[in-house]
Design an enzyme around this catalytic site. Structure first.
Site, short mmCIF file in Angstrom:
data_model
loop_
_atom_site.label_atom_id
_atom_site.label_comp_id
_atom_site.label_asym_id
_atom_site.label_seq_id
_atom_site.Cartn_x
_atom_site.Cartn_y
_atom_site.Cartn_z
N ASN A 112 28.97 23.32 3.68
CA ASN A 112 29.15 22.09 2.93
C ASN A 112 28.07 21.11 3.38
OD1 ASN A 112 29.99 19.69 1.80
ND2 ASN A 112 31.88 19.52 3.02
N TRP A 113 27.07 20.94 2.54
CA TRP A 113 25.93 20.10 2.95
C TRP A 113 26.25 18.61 2.86
CZ3 TRP A 113 21.01 22.66 0.30
CH2 TRP A 113 20.91 23.98 0.74
N LYS A 114 27.35 18.27 2.22
CA LYS A 114 27.73 16.86 2.02
C LYS A 114 26.58 16.11 1.35
CE LYS A 114 30.94 17.42 5.77
NZ LYS A 114 31.72 16.83 6.86
N HIS A 163 38.47 17.74 -0.18
CA HIS A 163 37.89 17.53 1.15
C HIS A 163 38.40 16.20 1.71
CE1 HIS A 163 35.02 16.76 4.34
NE2 HIS A 163 34.80 18.07 4.34
N GLU A 165 37.02 13.89 3.21
CA GLU A 165 36.18 12.72 2.91
C GLU A 165 36.44 12.21 1.49
OE1 GLU A 165 32.51 14.59 4.07
OE2 GLU A 165 33.21 14.58 6.14
N GLU A 170 41.16 22.08 7.55
CA GLU A 170 40.20 21.23 8.25
C GLU A 170 40.94 20.03 8.85
OE1 GLU A 170 35.98 21.86 6.63
OE2 GLU A 170 36.93 20.38 5.37
N GLY A 190 33.18 16.62 11.86
CA GLY A 190 32.01 15.81 12.22
C GLY A 190 32.15 15.08 13.53
N SER A 230 33.76 20.93 13.02
CA SER A 230 32.92 21.10 14.20
C SER A 230 32.74 22.55 14.65
CB SER A 230 33.46 20.23 15.35
OG SER A 230 33.40 18.86 15.00
N GLY A 246 30.13 22.07 8.09
CA GLY A 246 29.37 20.89 7.70
C GLY A 246 28.04 20.85 8.45
N GLY A 247 28.02 20.11 9.55
CA GLY A 247 26.79 19.88 10.32
C GLY A 247 25.96 21.13 10.57
P1 PGA Z 1 31.66 19.64 10.34
O1 PGA Z 1 32.23 19.45 8.84
O2 PGA Z 1 31.39 21.13 10.50
O3 PGA Z 1 30.41 18.82 10.37
O4 PGA Z 1 32.70 19.15 11.26
C1 PGA Z 1 33.13 20.37 8.27
C2 PGA Z 1 33.50 19.93 6.87
O5 PGA Z 1 33.65 18.74 6.65
O6 PGA Z 1 33.65 20.77 5.95
#
Ligand code: PGA
Length: 254
Positions: A7-9, A96, A98, A168, A174, A214, A235-236
């Site tokens: 997930n590149w956000k 998600h 977010e 998640e 994050g 994470s 994500g990251g």
């Molecule tokens: P993260 O994000 O790996 O940066 O914690 C995961 C996600 O939000 O899907």
């Protein structure tokens, strides 16, 4: 099914995104991919170029990070499922944290989006998870169960085969604070049991359950080694080709 989804956000420009995809595919061989289903979820602006760039890699799916539940209409700034389908996008992230936290998405809205995605034959990757406060008060399962109940209320067992669930915990996204393999496995086992009761044993065993929050190359093996964890939503670490490939290696050999 093993699945690794990135997930590149809201990261990378279209050009940077294509460079990231190039770095990724350059590191891939059929042996390295093995049985793992790879998914990348770039921003909307890079979807078409990403689909084209991955034309020769049917083992990599392209996902959108969100969609609107209506097929068309006066919804300024939104993107519909028929639009995504026309771009040959395979999947869509839904719910998600977010989206829930910053854009006020509700369980009901997520359920409508999920219904619309199934109708459009785009696979939903449904994200669920509790906040730190909810975990501290021992309500993590109550919260996750409610999210599942509402989102999947209107889904048949056959349709559920195309749904991926990503657990998640919000406190792990994050933040660098990862759920322990035991905490993650415990929640995944509960989700699997719930899916068995809601649908049936076959469906529950076919559905991929991803852990997200994470995940990094140094903690992935322990998480992916858990019985009910079929992969990760990243994500990251999906923004660095080497890290994402290291996660692929960890998952393939888990
Ligand atoms: P993260 O994000 O790996 O940066 O914690 C995961 C996600 O939000 O899907």
């Amino acid at each position: 099914m093993k699945m690794l989804a990135g997930n590149w956000k809201m990261n990378t420009t279209p050009q940077e995104g294509l460079a990231l995809l190039d770095a990724l595919v350059n590191g891939l061989t059929p042996e390295r991919i093995g049985e793992v289903h790879l998914v990348v979820a770039p921003p909307f602006t890079h979807l078409w170029a990403s689909v084209q760039r991955l034309w020769d890699f049917p083992e990599i799916s392209v996902a959108a990070q969100n969609c609107h539940e209506q097929a068309s209409g006066a919804y300024t700034g939104e993107v519909s499922l028929p639009m995504l389908k026309d771009l040959d996008v395979d999947a869509v992230l839904l719910g998600h944290s977010e989206r829930r936290q910053y854009f006020g998405e509700t369980d009901r809205q997520i359920a409508s989006k999920l219904r619309a995605a199934l109708n459009a034959e785009i696979s939903p990757i449904l994200c669920v998870g509790e906040t730190l406060e909810e975990r501290k008060s021992g309500r993590e399962w109550e919260v996750v169960q409610h999210q599942l109940q509402v989102a999947l209320a209107d889904v048949s067992a056959d349709e559920a085969h195309n749904v991926v669930v990503a657990y998640e915990p919000v406190w792990a996204i994050g933040t660098g604070e990862v759920a322990s393999p035991e905490q993650a496995q415990e929640m995944h086992a509960r989700i699997r049991t719930w899916l068995r009761e809601r649908f049936d044993a076959d469906t529950a065993s076919i559905m991929a359950l991803l852990y997200g929050g994470s995940v990094k190359p140094d903690n992935a093996a322990a998480l992916f080694g858990q019985k009910d964890i079929n992969g990760g939503l990243i994500g990251g670490a999906s923004l660095k080709a080497d890290d994402f490939l290291a996660l692929l290696d960890a998952l393939r050999s888990a």
